[in-house]
Design an enzyme around this catalytic site. Structure first.
Site, PDB file in Angstrom:
ATOM      1  N   ASP A 263       5.218  24.431 -10.271  1.00  0.00           N
ATOM      2  CA  ASP A 263       4.456  25.678 -10.371  1.00  0.00           C
ATOM      3  C   ASP A 263       4.353  26.214 -11.794  1.00  0.00           C
ATOM      4  O   ASP A 263       3.288  26.697 -12.206  1.00  0.00           O
ATOM      5  CB  ASP A 263       5.006  26.737  -9.422  1.00  0.00           C
TER       6      ASP A 263
ATOM      7  N   GLN B  77       9.277  24.447  -7.914  1.00  0.00           N
ATOM      8  CA  GLN B  77      10.105  23.419  -8.544  1.00  0.00           C
ATOM      9  C   GLN B  77      11.448  23.243  -7.833  1.00  0.00           C
ATOM     10  O   GLN B  77      11.907  24.111  -7.099  1.00  0.00           O
ATOM     11  CB  GLN B  77      10.364  23.776 -10.007  1.00  0.00           C
ATOM     12  N   HIS B  78      12.078  22.108  -8.112  1.00  0.00           N
ATOM     13  CA  HIS B  78      13.483  21.809  -7.819  1.00  0.00           C
ATOM     14  C   HIS B  78      13.826  21.536  -6.352  1.00  0.00           C
ATOM     15  O   HIS B  78      14.880  20.985  -6.073  1.00  0.00           O
ATOM     16  CB  HIS B  78      14.406  22.941  -8.282  1.00  0.00           C
TER      17      HIS B  78
END
Length: 488
Positions: free
Chosen positions: A231, A78-79
């Site tokens: 994820d 992520q991110h």
């Protein structure tokens, strides 16, 4: 005899890509592959997205079933901020989720609008991990690179686009950017960080293929590719997670989450109000320091990771990379309470305690009633914890969770849950079933149950007291009191 149908699920994580070839009907893992990534060291945490693609191709090929795949989907870390130029090439290495250089930008965004505004608008209060803060950092620190950006993608978006040629994202992963709300991209947030909405991918539904695989892909040309997801959302899919069941994941980062039917809204910033990979929500809290930090401390002590010893008064706050929960992005590790008779094994156990304590403290917020979730779908306060991730197989991790939580712990035997969740999403493209139901049919969350033991209240109190006392030392971003000067 029925013809065996095969799908491939991929987990593009921080340090490696894993791929699973899975039988659609039984959930049997037929083959698997893995290829490593390179991550920069030092203050920055960056990776070249092109190596993710190379690793994906290698991992998928290593399953041995790539030519037979009928559908595929990708779960990704992520991110991460992936910036592409007009030709689709990376402008610079991707800024990863655990790059905390954007902490000042996150703090400025929170100060500008207020924590409650963010919780109500984006579902989460931004911190250094969130993509919006990373873009703000890039504009402030590398304006020339920012000017050359024609497309902004999350890690799994980038890989899906390499497979299909389609720029798309999903509600689960994009909910971790801070520039999305249930009504779509938030123009006020985009204006505040100077990001053009035209650079962002379209939001695709989770139940349909985002596109078909192109030539020169690691799978046959023309098979359906799912939109993929982050994820944590993929792991929830891989568990077939029912609303109300709490999950504790032990990986490079530690996470605690539960699936709910009502959108989270936590202005304290402890709980991120993520969407799940379907139509529900995934309130989640994350720590930056988990298995990798403990392994590093074990190495410093010249111990194997399982060589823990009970007892002693040591307290370890293993914040080697700064920390997200508690919010101490500039912190470093701390050891307190050493005595002459303190053993290395006791210090290592204290490090485990410090890592698990942060997760369990955050879990209390995830499981809180009120704004976090409706009572009808509130996570069960007495349900066994589902313990997943690489650390879940370690005896020291298992016993630490047991003695600090006082809960029963169930350990699903299924490995690589992110890739398995991606495979469930891919299988759903072929069967028309709900991906959660696909995983439940596969029995992925079944596993041995560790009975609860009494909670170690004394250890929890030592940790809480040390953290409270040490926070002014650990929080290097807070203003320091001036030292008085004696008058002459």
């Amino acid at each position: 005899m029925a013809v065996q149908r095969v799908v491939i699920g991929v987990d593009s994580s921080t340090q490696a890509t894993k791929a699973l070839a899975v039988d659609v009907d039984s959930g049997e893992v037929l083959g698997q592959g893995r290829a490593s990534h390179t991550v920069s060291t030092g203050e920055a945490r960056e990776s070249d997205p092109r190596q993710w693609w190379s690793a994906l191709c290698a991992a998928v090929e290593a399953t041995g079933y790539a030519p037979r795949a009928e559908a595929m989907s990708i779960g990704g870390q992520q991110h991460g901020l992936v910036t592409l130029d007009a030709s689709g090439e990376p402008v610079r290495p991707a800024l990863l989720w655990n790059d905390v250089r954007s902490a000042p930008q996150a703090a400025a965004l929170v100060e500008r609008f207020g924590a409650r505004w963010w919780a109500e608008r984006a579902g989460s209060v931004p911190n250094a991990s969130f993509t919006a803060a990373k873009w703000a950092w890039l504009r402030e620190n590398e304006p020339r690179n920012a000017e050359n950006v024609a497309a902004v993608r999350l890690p799994h978006d980038y890989l899906t686009e390499r497979l299909t040629g389609v720029g798309a994202t999903d509600r689960g992963d994009v909910s971790g950017t801070a520039w999305w709300s249930p009504s779509g991209y938030d123009n006020e947030v985009l204006a505040a960080i100077g990001l053009d909405a035209a650079t962002l991918p379209a939001l695709a539904p989770p139940d349909r293929a985002v596109g078909l695989s192109r030539a020169n892909s690691p799978v046959p040309q023309g098979i359906p590719i799912g939109v993929g997801t982050g994820d944590n959302m993929a792991a929830a899919l891989g568990l077939g997670l029912e609303p109300g069941t709490p999950v504790l994941s032990l990986g490079t980062s530690g996470t605690v989450y539960a699936r709910t039917l009502v959108r989270p809204n936590d202005p304290t910033g402890v709980v991120a109000g993520f969407a799940d990979a379907g139509g529900d929500w995934l309130p989640l809290a994350c720590t930056l320091n988990c298995t990798q930090a403990i392994d590093r401390i074990a190495t410093l002590l010249s111990l194997d990771r399982e060589q823990v010893e009970p007892g002693g008064s040591a307290v370890v706050l293993p914040y080697l990379d700064g920390e997200r929960t508690p919010r101490l992005p500039s912190a470093s590790g701390l050891i307190h309470g050493l005595r002459h008779d303190t053993t290395p094994g006791q210090v290592l156990q204290a490090a485990y305690d410090g890592a698990v304590y942060s997760l369990l403290a955050a879990l209390e917020s995830v499981l809180a009633p009120g704004d976090i979730s409706a009572s009808a779908t509130s996570p069960d306060q007495d349900a066994p914890l589902l313990l997943i991730g690489g650390g879940a197989r370690g005896t020291a991790w298992q016993q630490t969770v047991l003695h600090l939580s006082g809960r029963a712990v169930r350990i699903p035997p299924a490995g690589e849950l992110v890739a398995l969740g991606a495979a469930a999403q891919a299988a759903a493209l072929l069967t028309g079933a709900d991906p959660y139901a696909v995983a439940r049919h596969w029995g992925t969350a079944e596993g041995p149950l560790l009975e609860p033991i009494p909670r170690d209240v004394a250890a929890c109190e030592r940790l809480a007291e040390t953290l409270a006392a040490a926070t002014p030392l650990l929080d290097t971003t807070a203003p320091r009191p001036s030292t008085p000067v004696d008058a002459e």
